[in-house]
Design a protein around this motif. Structure first.
Motif, PDB file in Angstrom:
ATOM      1  N   LEU A  95      -6.250   5.525 -11.285  1.00 39.37           N
ATOM      2  CA  LEU A  95      -7.063   5.243 -10.170  1.00 39.37           C
ATOM      3  C   LEU A  95      -6.256   4.730  -8.864  1.00 39.37           C
ATOM      4  O   LEU A  95      -6.637   5.094  -7.756  1.00 39.37           O
ATOM      5  N   LEU A  96      -5.431   3.641  -9.090  1.00 39.62           N
ATOM      6  CA  LEU A  96      -4.723   3.391  -7.885  1.00 39.62           C
ATOM      7  C   LEU A  96      -3.858   4.231  -7.488  1.00 39.62           C
ATOM      8  O   LEU A  96      -3.901   4.492  -5.980  1.00 39.62           O
ATOM      9  N   VAL A  97      -3.139   5.160  -8.311  1.00 42.63           N
ATOM     10  CA  VAL A  97      -2.132   6.212  -7.565  1.00 42.63           C
ATOM     11  C   VAL A  97      -3.161   7.275  -7.005  1.00 42.63           C
ATOM     12  O   VAL A  97      -2.796   7.658  -5.941  1.00 42.63           O
ATOM     13  N   VAL A  98      -3.997   7.594  -7.520  1.00 39.70           N
ATOM     14  CA  VAL A  98      -4.987   8.661  -6.701  1.00 39.70           C
ATOM     15  C   VAL A  98      -5.575   8.148  -5.556  1.00 39.70           C
ATOM     16  O   VAL A  98      -5.533   8.940  -4.665  1.00 39.70           O
ATOM     17  N   LEU A  99      -5.960   6.803  -5.440  1.00 36.80           N
ATOM     18  CA  LEU A  99      -6.701   6.212  -4.451  1.00 36.80           C
ATOM     19  C   LEU A  99      -5.597   6.280  -3.085  1.00 36.80           C
ATOM     20  O   LEU A  99      -5.838   6.556  -2.137  1.00 36.80           O
ATOM     21  N   LEU A 100      -4.231   5.938  -3.490  1.00 33.61           N
ATOM     22  CA  LEU A 100      -3.150   5.987  -2.376  1.00 33.61           C
ATOM     23  C   LEU A 100      -2.783   7.295  -2.094  1.00 33.61           C
ATOM     24  O   LEU A 100      -2.584   7.233  -1.008  1.00 33.61           O
ATOM     25  N   LEU A 101      -2.877   8.132  -3.081  1.00 35.22           N
ATOM     26  CA  LEU A 101      -2.572   9.516  -2.340  1.00 35.22           C
ATOM     27  C   LEU A 101      -3.659  10.042  -1.608  1.00 35.22           C
ATOM     28  O   LEU A 101      -3.422  10.722  -0.612  1.00 35.22           O
ATOM     29  N   LEU A 141      -5.405   7.954   0.435  1.00 34.20           N
ATOM     30  CA  LEU A 141      -5.365   7.321   1.553  1.00 34.20           C
ATOM     31  C   LEU A 141      -4.137   8.170   2.667  1.00 34.20           C
ATOM     32  O   LEU A 141      -4.259   8.163   3.840  1.00 34.20           O
ATOM     33  N   ALA A 142      -3.056   8.234   1.672  1.00 34.93           N
ATOM     34  CA  ALA A 142      -1.893   8.889   2.409  1.00 34.93           C
ATOM     35  C   ALA A 142      -2.289  10.320   3.113  1.00 34.93           C
ATOM     36  O   ALA A 142      -2.024  10.530   4.247  1.00 34.93           O
ATOM     37  N   MET A 143      -3.154  11.215   2.228  1.00 32.24           N
ATOM     38  CA  MET A 143      -3.536  12.523   2.840  1.00 32.24           C
ATOM     39  C   MET A 143      -4.408  12.352   3.914  1.00 32.24           C
ATOM     40  O   MET A 143      -4.293  13.028   4.703  1.00 32.24           O
ATOM     41  N   THR A 144      -5.173  11.374   3.997  1.00 35.19           N
ATOM     42  CA  THR A 144      -6.473  11.309   4.863  1.00 35.19           C
ATOM     43  C   THR A 144      -5.692  10.707   6.294  1.00 35.19           C
ATOM     44  O   THR A 144      -5.925  11.298   7.426  1.00 35.19           O
ATOM     45  N   GLY A 145      -4.562   9.826   6.106  1.00 31.83           N
ATOM     46  CA  GLY A 145      -4.002   9.109   7.208  1.00 31.83           C
ATOM     47  C   GLY A 145      -3.221  10.373   8.120  1.00 31.83           C
ATOM     48  O   GLY A 145      -3.070  10.287   9.382  1.00 31.83           O
TER      49      GLY A 145
END
Length: 273
Positions: free
Chosen positions: A14-20, A22-26
């Motif tokens: 879940l943490l990896v998916v969340l970080l990905l 956020l990175a794509m949104t930014g």
């Protein structure tokens, strides 16, 4: 397969998916965010222009802002209490100097605009702005595409103005009083470039509206709305008392009409006796 399924159930998945996410949104936001073309800044100024700007600064600004624009020392008298200019950018210099607010004639709660007292030519102001911008980057003078008002959305500008500006500058852009002797100046007959610069630099008590608050297109729309008011777009009939249209007439009739009715009632009462 069982090995992959076990990893998908891991708390770290879940943490990896969340970080990905956020990175794509930014990345998408940075790529799609509108950016204005640079105006006057150290990036477009020559060495000679910056040197000329420094000489102008020493002659006109250093007395209050310090020889290196670091601001006055804490123990300096009020007449020399100029803030640091490092990082204010070219837009702040152009706004303050081209509108006659600076150099300040005398200390006070607010620097008034006085276009009749502008001491420097536009070429000199540009050089001065380039020098100050070289000390620390800040907002640039707006590109022409954001102040030519071509294709601007006046309706959107009106909505943005009423949300962000009207509480201080009034709904008609006539200005208004603030606390401690300060005031929001009127916006009529102000150059579009200076209105834009005020939005990105936040002079006096005004907040800063950077591109995250209002995009360059939004700023252009706000300026177009102000210019529409200036050209009579806010007049809806009546005598335009307070630039409010028929509402001004209604207030006038109510204020003086009720007084006339009271006076008439008193006169009739005395006459009946």
């Amino acid at each position: 397969m069982r090995h992959l399924a076990a990893r998908r159930r891991s708390p770290l998945a879940l943490l990896v998916v969340l970080l990905l996410g956020l990175a794509m949104t930014g990345t998408a936001y940075a790529a799609l965010q509108p950016k204005a073309e640079p105006g006057t800044s150290v990036a477009t100024a020559s060495t000679d222009e910056i040197a000329a700007g420094r000489q102008l600064f020493l002659a006109n600004c250093a007395f209050c802002h310090g020889t290196n624009a670091q601001g006055a020392a804490p123990e300096a008298p009020e007449a020399q209490a100029g803030p640091s200019l490092v990082g204010v950018g070219a837009a702040a210099v152009d706004f303050q100097v081209a509108t006659g607010r600076m150099p300040l004639a005398a200390p006070g709660v607010q620097a008034p605009a006085n276009r009749d007292s502008v001491l420097l030519s536009q070429e000199e102001i540009t050089a001065l702005a380039a020098y100050v911008d070289s000390l620390g980057p800040g907002p640039d003078v707006p590109a022409q595409e954001w102040i030519d008002l071509e294709g601007a959305d006046i309706a959107n500008g009106g909505a943005l103005f009423r949300t962000n500006c009207a509480m201080c500058h009034s709904s008609s852009g006539a200005g208004g009083a603030l606390t401690r002797g300060k005031y929001a100046p009127g916006l009529m007959n102000v150059e579009p470039q200076h209105i834009y610069e005020a939005m990105v630099t936040g002079p006096q008590s005004m907040p800063v509206f950077n591109d995250a608050n209002l995009s360059p297109e939004d700023k252009e729309d706000v300026i177009a709305f102000v210019k529409d008011i200036e050209n009579g777009g806010n007049s809806y009939g009546g005598h335009a008392l307070g630039a409010l249209g028929p509402a001004g007439d209604a207030m006038f009739i109510w204020t003086f009409g009720i007084a006339l009715l009271i006076a008439s009632a008193v006169w009739l009462g005395r006459k009946a006796r």
